[in-house]
Design a protein around this motif. Structure first.
Motif, PDB file in Angstrom:
ATOM      1  N   ILE A  62       0.851  -1.176   0.000  1.00 29.30           N
ATOM      2  CA  ILE A  62       0.000   0.000   0.000  1.00 29.30           C
ATOM      3  C   ILE A  62       0.892   1.233   0.000  1.00 29.30           C
ATOM      4  CG2 ILE A  62      -0.229   0.161   2.536  1.00 29.30           C
ATOM      5  CD1 ILE A  62      -3.236   0.831   1.970  1.00 29.30           C
ATOM      6  N   GLY A  63       0.478   2.243  -0.733  1.00 28.87           N
ATOM      7  CA  GLY A  63       1.270   3.466  -0.803  1.00 28.87           C
ATOM      8  C   GLY A  63       0.649   4.448  -1.774  1.00 28.87           C
ATOM      9  N   ARG A  64       1.023   5.688  -1.624  1.00 29.20           N
ATOM     10  CA  ARG A  64       0.486   6.737  -2.488  1.00 29.20           C
ATOM     11  C   ARG A  64       1.017   6.588  -3.914  1.00 29.20           C
ATOM     12  NH1 ARG A  64       2.599  11.816   0.768  1.00 29.20           N
ATOM     13  NH2 ARG A  64       4.456  10.496   0.616  1.00 29.20           N
ATOM     14  N   ASN A  65       0.382   7.271  -4.863  1.00 31.53           N
ATOM     15  CA  ASN A  65       0.916   7.345  -6.215  1.00 31.53           C
ATOM     16  C   ASN A  65       2.322   7.947  -6.145  1.00 31.53           C
ATOM     17  OD1 ASN A  65      -1.403   6.330  -7.360  1.00 31.53           O
ATOM     18  ND2 ASN A  65      -2.286   8.331  -7.792  1.00 31.53           N
ATOM     19  N   GLY A  66       3.246   7.355  -6.875  1.00 29.02           N
ATOM     20  CA  GLY A  66       4.619   7.833  -6.867  1.00 29.02           C
ATOM     21  C   GLY A  66       5.484   7.230  -5.779  1.00 29.02           C
ATOM     22  N   ALA A  67       4.923   6.272  -5.019  1.00 29.96           N
ATOM     23  CA  ALA A  67       5.694   5.660  -3.932  1.00 29.96           C
ATOM     24  C   ALA A  67       6.749   4.683  -4.447  1.00 29.96           C
ATOM     25  CB  ALA A  67       4.756   4.941  -2.961  1.00 29.96           C
ATOM     26  N   GLY A  68       6.593   4.214  -5.700  1.00 27.89           N
ATOM     27  CA  GLY A  68       7.565   3.287  -6.287  1.00 27.89           C
ATOM     28  C   GLY A  68       7.013   1.906  -6.561  1.00 27.89           C
ATOM     29  N   LYS A  69       5.720   1.697  -6.297  1.00 34.20           N
ATOM     30  CA  LYS A  69       5.132   0.357  -6.439  1.00 34.20           C
ATOM     31  C   LYS A  69       5.224  -0.159  -7.877  1.00 34.20           C
ATOM     32  CE  LYS A  69       0.997   1.557  -5.036  1.00 34.20           C
ATOM     33  NZ  LYS A  69       1.163   3.031  -4.961  1.00 34.20           N
ATOM     34  N   CYS A  81      -2.414 -11.671   3.443  1.00 37.62           N
ATOM     35  CA  CYS A  81      -1.816 -12.328   4.600  1.00 37.62           C
ATOM     36  C   CYS A  81      -0.855 -11.380   5.301  1.00 37.62           C
ATOM     37  CB  CYS A  81      -1.040 -13.576   4.157  1.00 37.62           C
ATOM     38  SG  CYS A  81      -1.954 -14.719   3.122  1.00 37.62           S
ATOM     39  N   ARG A  82      -0.122 -10.589   4.515  1.00 37.70           N
ATOM     40  CA  ARG A  82       0.825  -9.615   5.030  1.00 37.70           C
ATOM     41  C   ARG A  82       0.778  -8.375   4.160  1.00 37.70           C
ATOM     42  NH1 ARG A  82       5.590 -10.553   4.071  1.00 37.70           N
ATOM     43  NH2 ARG A  82       5.401 -12.393   2.746  1.00 37.70           N
ATOM     44  N   THR A  83       1.191  -7.250   4.756  1.00 40.89           N
ATOM     45  CA  THR A  83       1.152  -5.986   4.033  1.00 40.89           C
ATOM     46  C   THR A  83       2.443  -5.210   4.245  1.00 40.89           C
ATOM     47  OG1 THR A  83      -1.235  -5.858   4.433  1.00 40.89           O
ATOM     48  CG2 THR A  83      -0.166  -3.861   3.673  1.00 40.89           C
ATOM     49  N   TYR A  84       2.944  -4.636   3.150  1.00 37.94           N
ATOM     50  CA  TYR A  84       4.063  -3.697   3.225  1.00 37.94           C
ATOM     51  C   TYR A  84       3.532  -2.296   2.907  1.00 37.94           C
ATOM     52  CZ  TYR A  84       7.172  -7.771   2.818  1.00 37.94           C
ATOM     53  OH  TYR A  84       7.832  -8.963   3.001  1.00 37.94           O
ATOM     54  N   GLN A  85       4.045  -1.308   3.604  1.00 38.50           N
ATOM     55  CA  GLN A  85       3.728   0.087   3.242  1.00 38.50           C
ATOM     56  C   GLN A  85       4.943   0.704   2.592  1.00 38.50           C
ATOM     57  OE1 GLN A  85       1.696   2.421   6.137  1.00 38.50           O
ATOM     58  NE2 GLN A  85       2.056   4.349   5.062  1.00 38.50           N
ATOM     59  N   MET A  86       4.718   1.373   1.465  1.00 30.46           N
ATOM     60  CA  MET A  86       5.801   1.946   0.687  1.00 30.46           C
ATOM     61  C   MET A  86       5.641   3.449   0.611  1.00 30.46           C
ATOM     62  SD  MET A  86       7.099   0.284  -2.880  1.00 30.46           S
ATOM     63  CE  MET A  86       8.760   0.584  -3.447  1.00 30.46           C
ATOM     64  N   ASP A  87       6.734   4.161   0.773  1.00 28.13           N
ATOM     65  CA  ASP A  87       6.701   5.629   0.690  1.00 28.13           C
ATOM     66  C   ASP A  87       8.083   6.102   0.257  1.00 28.13           C
ATOM     67  OD1 ASP A  87       5.620   8.196   0.933  1.00 28.13           O
ATOM     68  OD2 ASP A  87       6.413   8.422   2.962  1.00 28.13           O
ATOM     69  N   GLY A  88       8.082   6.947  -0.770  1.00 28.41           N
ATOM     70  CA  GLY A  88       9.352   7.491  -1.253  1.00 28.41           C
ATOM     71  C   GLY A  88      10.338   6.447  -1.704  1.00 28.41           C
ATOM     72  N   GLY A  89       9.846   5.344  -2.247  1.00 27.39           N
ATOM     73  CA  GLY A  89      10.715   4.292  -2.752  1.00 27.39           C
ATOM     74  C   GLY A  89      11.246   3.342  -1.707  1.00 27.39           C
ATOM     75  N   ARG A  90      10.805   3.503  -0.457  1.00 29.06           N
ATOM     76  CA  ARG A  90      11.281   2.640   0.620  1.00 29.06           C
ATOM     77  C   ARG A  90      10.113   1.869   1.233  1.00 29.06           C
ATOM     78  NH1 ARG A  90      16.418   3.785   2.580  1.00 29.06           N
ATOM     79  NH2 ARG A  90      15.917   2.677   4.492  1.00 29.06           N
ATOM     80  N   ILE A  91      10.399   0.673   1.722  1.00 23.72           N
ATOM     81  CA  ILE A  91       9.445  -0.036   2.547  1.00 23.72           C
ATOM     82  C   ILE A  91       9.561   0.552   3.962  1.00 23.72           C
ATOM     83  CG2 ILE A  91       8.781  -2.257   3.533  1.00 23.72           C
ATOM     84  CD1 ILE A  91       8.286  -2.138   0.554  1.00 23.72           C
ATOM     85  N   VAL A  92       8.491   1.203   4.413  1.00 28.02           N
ATOM     86  CA  VAL A  92       8.563   1.911   5.697  1.00 28.02           C
ATOM     87  C   VAL A  92       7.878   1.141   6.816  1.00 28.02           C
ATOM     88  CG1 VAL A  92       8.775   4.172   4.652  1.00 28.02           C
ATOM     89  CG2 VAL A  92       6.494   3.280   5.136  1.00 28.02           C
ATOM     90  N   ARG A  93       7.087   0.118   6.444  1.00 33.58           N
ATOM     91  CA  ARG A  93       6.415  -0.664   7.486  1.00 33.58           C
ATOM     92  C   ARG A  93       5.984  -1.999   6.892  1.00 33.58           C
ATOM     93  NH1 ARG A  93       1.111  -0.742   9.192  1.00 33.58           N
ATOM     94  NH2 ARG A  93       0.561   1.010   7.902  1.00 33.58           N
TER      95      ARG A  93
END
Length: 200
Positions: free
Chosen positions: A36-43, A188-200
């Motif tokens: 999950i992450g905003r547009n432009g997060a790098g997904k 089952c699991r979730t990663y949060q992405m922001d600014g090209g990094r996995i933050v959580r």
């Protein structure tokens, strides 16, 4: 758990702009894993690296899948032809035979629109056709970039159920969504992405 995908310390820049920054993640077999992450997060760039559409600058990607199906960004089809014709054409390019196209269209909710030109499809219908194309080769790993994009509430529920059914059949799924409800109900699991990094 036996992982079908392992991404380690992945970096990617375009010019001076860093898009992926030391990305680590893994997907186990039969798991649905969400990002999950905003547009432009790098997904999307991450998904393109996993699918070998672009090369990372450094880091590693280990994918143990036999077949990968993917939707990345908006699915692209020939608008002057029907949905059924598009699927048949893609199957021919891939050397696939004995595909039950009618069943495939029914599974994704397009049984009444197979002979309609894709140029007249709504965004949600194109998304359904994209999912049909992604699962056509019976992959063991699916990579889905915003698979619910353009779908109405009924369509979202139908595609959620389809993904859960695929998981029960042994398919592993990595999906990106900006909708937390999709992530909470499916993953089952979730990663949060922001600014090209996995933050959580």
């Amino acid at each position: 758990m036996d992982d079908i995908l392992t991404v380690s310390k992945l970096d990617k820049s375009f010019g001076d702009k860093k898009i992926l920054d030391q990305v680590d993640l893994h997907v186990g077999r039969r798991e649905i894993v969400g990002i999950i992450g905003r547009n432009g997060a790098g997904k999307t760039v991450l998904f393109k690296c996993i699918c070998n559409l672009i090369l990372p600058d450094s880091g590693s990607i280990s994918c143990m899948a036999e077949k990968i199906g993917a939707i990345i960004e908006e699915p692209g089809f020939l608008p002057q032809y029907s949905g059924l014709h598009n699927l048949r054409y893609l199957a021919m390019l891939s050397g696939m035979r004995n595909v039950d196209f009618e069943s495939l269209l029914t599974i994704v909710g397009l049984s009444d629109a197979g002979n309609k030109k894709v140029g007249k499809y709504s965004l949600g219908m194109k998304q359904r056709l994209g999912i049909a194309q992604a699962i056509m080769e019976k992959p063991d790993f699916l990579i889905l970039d915003e698979p619910m994009n353009g779908l109405d509430n009924r369509g979202v529920e139908e595609i959620r159920q389809l993904l859960l059914n695929l998981q029960k059949k042994g398919v592993s799924i990595l999906m990106a969504s900006h909708n937390r409800e999709d992530i909470e109900q499916l993953c089952c699991r979730t990663y949060q992405m922001d600014g090209g990094r996995i933050v959580r």
